[in-house]
Scaffold this motif. Structure first.
Motif, PDB file in Angstrom:
ATOM      1  N   GLY A  57       0.797  -1.216   0.000  1.00 20.62           N
ATOM      2  CA  GLY A  57       0.000   0.000   0.000  1.00 20.62           C
ATOM      3  C   GLY A  57       0.830   1.267   0.000  1.00 20.62           C
ATOM      4  N   HIS A  58       2.100   1.182   0.417  1.00 15.87           N
ATOM      5  CA  HIS A  58       2.947   2.361   0.419  1.00 15.87           C
ATOM      6  C   HIS A  58       3.164   2.894  -1.000  1.00 15.87           C
ATOM      7  N   ASP A  59       3.035   2.006  -1.985  1.00 17.03           N
ATOM      8  CA  ASP A  59       3.195   2.428  -3.377  1.00 17.03           C
ATOM      9  C   ASP A  59       2.036   3.312  -3.832  1.00 17.03           C
ATOM     10  N   TYR A  60       0.960   3.367  -3.040  1.00 16.88           N
ATOM     11  CA  TYR A  60      -0.242   4.092  -3.457  1.00 16.88           C
ATOM     12  C   TYR A  60      -0.553   5.288  -2.560  1.00 16.88           C
ATOM     13  N   VAL A  61       0.397   5.660  -1.716  1.00 14.93           N
ATOM     14  CA  VAL A  61       0.164   6.798  -0.826  1.00 14.93           C
ATOM     15  C   VAL A  61      -0.084   8.072  -1.636  1.00 14.93           C
ATOM     16  N   ALA A  62       0.741   8.307  -2.643  1.00 16.45           N
ATOM     17  CA  ALA A  62       0.564   9.507  -3.468  1.00 16.45           C
ATOM     18  C   ALA A  62      -0.797   9.499  -4.147  1.00 16.45           C
ATOM     19  N   THR A  63      -1.217   8.339  -4.630  1.00 14.42           N
ATOM     20  CA  THR A  63      -2.529   8.214  -5.263  1.00 14.42           C
ATOM     21  C   THR A  63      -3.635   8.557  -4.277  1.00 14.42           C
ATOM     22  N   ALA A  64      -3.489   8.096  -3.034  1.00 15.00           N
ATOM     23  CA  ALA A  64      -4.495   8.379  -2.007  1.00 15.00           C
ATOM     24  C   ALA A  64      -4.640   9.884  -1.790  1.00 15.00           C
ATOM     25  N   PHE A  65      -3.524  10.589  -1.742  1.00 14.13           N
ATOM     26  CA  PHE A  65      -3.599  12.037  -1.535  1.00 14.13           C
ATOM     27  C   PHE A  65      -4.124  12.758  -2.774  1.00 14.13           C
TER      28      PHE A  65
END
Length: 494
Positions: A57-65
């Motif tokens: 999930g760390h790969d998608y942190v930017a996507t989440a923001f």
């Protein structure tokens, strides 16, 4: 309902055991929702980055923001985003769920587990307690170490009851999730063969299910299946944590074990000595059971008072004797929490079966029964008994049972022997394991046929539907047997 508000102080407190450190904390004010899925992110959400075998999930942190997240919970710092870094985000999810439950002191929590019947019993309990106040019930299959805390995060201050389903595919998982939910009442429905492969034997399954009692306090109540082979073991395990228990169901015992012969006349002793067994009842039991094609009628009795029984007639909108037992378990749980019998009756009678659990639908002059949600050997036997009580031509359509490990071949073979005792006209099977069921069944009755694929099975099924029939479909989730119902009932598009 009013959502719970997460802020820096309660997030820090909830995650205190995981060494939380804040990054860019001033960029975060508050949030009402924590989610692990970037596809469902809404503006202001907290994104919790889980890491699994095939994803991070760390790969998608930017996507989440990018989608509007206001904070991330991570196990390593990612960029300059507002985030809390903790030792383990999987454990963080559990601690957040536990915190949410613990700051809800007036909540009454019911935890239940078992090899089969959990979802149906959960729906019955939701209907009983929903008469009194908002009740949170486990949704879908959110019953593991991730799903349970996700459900706890949905608690609002208006909820007064929570019915939490606890599942497991390894030792220790129920002990962990039971510790998160801190139940007031904990119930084991039964010990079967579901997940037999992971546990290596029914004794280990029983030991794992009994972990549910470990989170009970001295005032908590254990609800135990009186007729189960592992009843005595479950009773002993629950007694390590509480002396309070209620039993449901019935069992056969040798007369000299079931009764105190010293209190009987010689004539009574002589008469009883001619019997192999007598039926003895638990604290909650059913009499005069009549299972019809769309419902079950029975007399429900609670036997907790010293001098009298409390009984009522119930018209249950569920089919099959196994669902009567699920209703008994629900009654025992509700009784442990002081619900009067008339309210238990009205709750049971207003409950609705979940989709894919013996759901009936009409197809021309035929009836199709969708029991495709999941399967284990015992639940297939119970479904077969339901089908055997139907009128017209009876056809059972089966897919493989998963998660049986080294016992998969033998369990499918035993299932064939069991099904051979039932009044079913045709058993059609598909899957590499179900061929052993067909071979075993045909060695006794010769009324089964195995197919290499669903398409061939469907063509055979269509040829059998030349007279009014009842067709029951069942298999493990991995078998997706509901696709056969779809292909049978949906017209082919040009």
């Amino acid at each position: 309902m009013t959502p719970y508000i997460w802020q820096t102080d309660n997030l820090t407190q909830a995650l205190a055991s995981l060494n939380p450190t804040w990054h860019n904390a001033n960029d975060f004010t508050q949030s009402t929702r924590i989610t692990t899925d970037t596809r469902k992110i809404e503006k202001g959400d907290v994104f919790l980055a889980l890491k699994g075998d095939n994803f991070d999930g760390h790969d998608y942190v930017a996507t989440a923001f990018d989608k509007g997240a206001s904070l991330a919970i991570t196990s390593r710092a990612v960029g300059d985003f507002a985030q809390i870094v903790v030792d383990d985000t999987r454990l963080a999810l559990g601690q957040l769920g536990k915190y949410r439950r613990d700051v809800h002191p007036n909540l009454t929590v019911i935890a239940l587990t078992g090899s089969s019947g959990k979802t149906t019993t959960k729906e019955m309990l939701g209907a009983i307690f929903g008469q009194f106040a908002p009740t949170l019930t486990t949704r879908g299959n959110l019953n593991n170490d991730l799903g349970v805390p996700m459900m706890l995060l949905e608690l609002t201050d208006e909820h007064e009851f929570a019915v939490m389903e606890l599942g497991a595919n390894h030792v220790g998982e129920i002990a962990y999730t039971a510790g998160l939910v801190s139940p007031d009442v904990a119930c084991v429905l039964n010990i079967g063969t579901a997940h037999l492969g992971e546990f290596g034997g029914r004794e280990n399954i029983a030991r794992t299910k009994a972990e549910i009692f470990s989170a009970l306090g001295a005032d908590g109540v254990a609800v135990l299946p009186f007729g189960d082979e592992f009843f005595d073991f479950l009773k002993d395990e629950s007694a390590k944590f509480t002396e309070q228990y209620i039993t449901f169901g019935e069992r056969a015992e040798r007369p000299d074990k079931a009764l105190d012969f010293s209190k009987l006349s010689q004539a009574e002793i002589d008469e009883l000595s001619t019997l192999d067994s007598v039926l003895i009842m638990g604290d909650v039991f059913a009499d005069d059971v009549d299972c019809a094609s769309t419902h079950s009628d029975f007399e429900l009795t609670v036997n907790l008072a010293i001098d009298e029984l409390d009984s009522t007639d119930v018209h249950l909108p569920f089919v099959g004797e196994h669902n009567v037992v699920n209703a008994l378990a629900s009654t025992a749980i509700a009784t442990a929490l002081g619900v009067p019998l008339d309210k238990i009756k009205s709750g049971l009678e207003r409950a609705t079966p979940p989709k894919g659990r013996l759901t009936r639908l009409s197809f021309g002059e035929h009836t199709l029964i969708d029991d495709t949600y999941n399967a284990n050997p015992n639940s297939i036997h119970m479904a077969g008994k339901v089908l055997a009580n139907e009128s017209g031509q009876k056809i059972l359509v089966l897919g493989d049972i998963g998660e049986l490990g080294d016992e998969a071949v033998s369990e499918h073979g035993k299932l064939g022997q069991t099904l051979a005792t039932l009044d079913i006209d045709h058993v059609l099977t598909v899957g590499t394991l179900m061929k052993h069921c067909t071979e075993s069944l045909n060695g006794i009755r010769g009324n089964s046929e195995h197919f290499a694929n669903k398409a061939d099975l469907l063509e055979k099924l269509k040829t059998l539907l030349n007279e009014p029939s009842v067709v029951l479909f069942k298999g493990s989730r991995s078998a997706t047997m509901e696709t056969l119902i779809h292909d049978l009932t949906q017209p082919v598009s040009e």
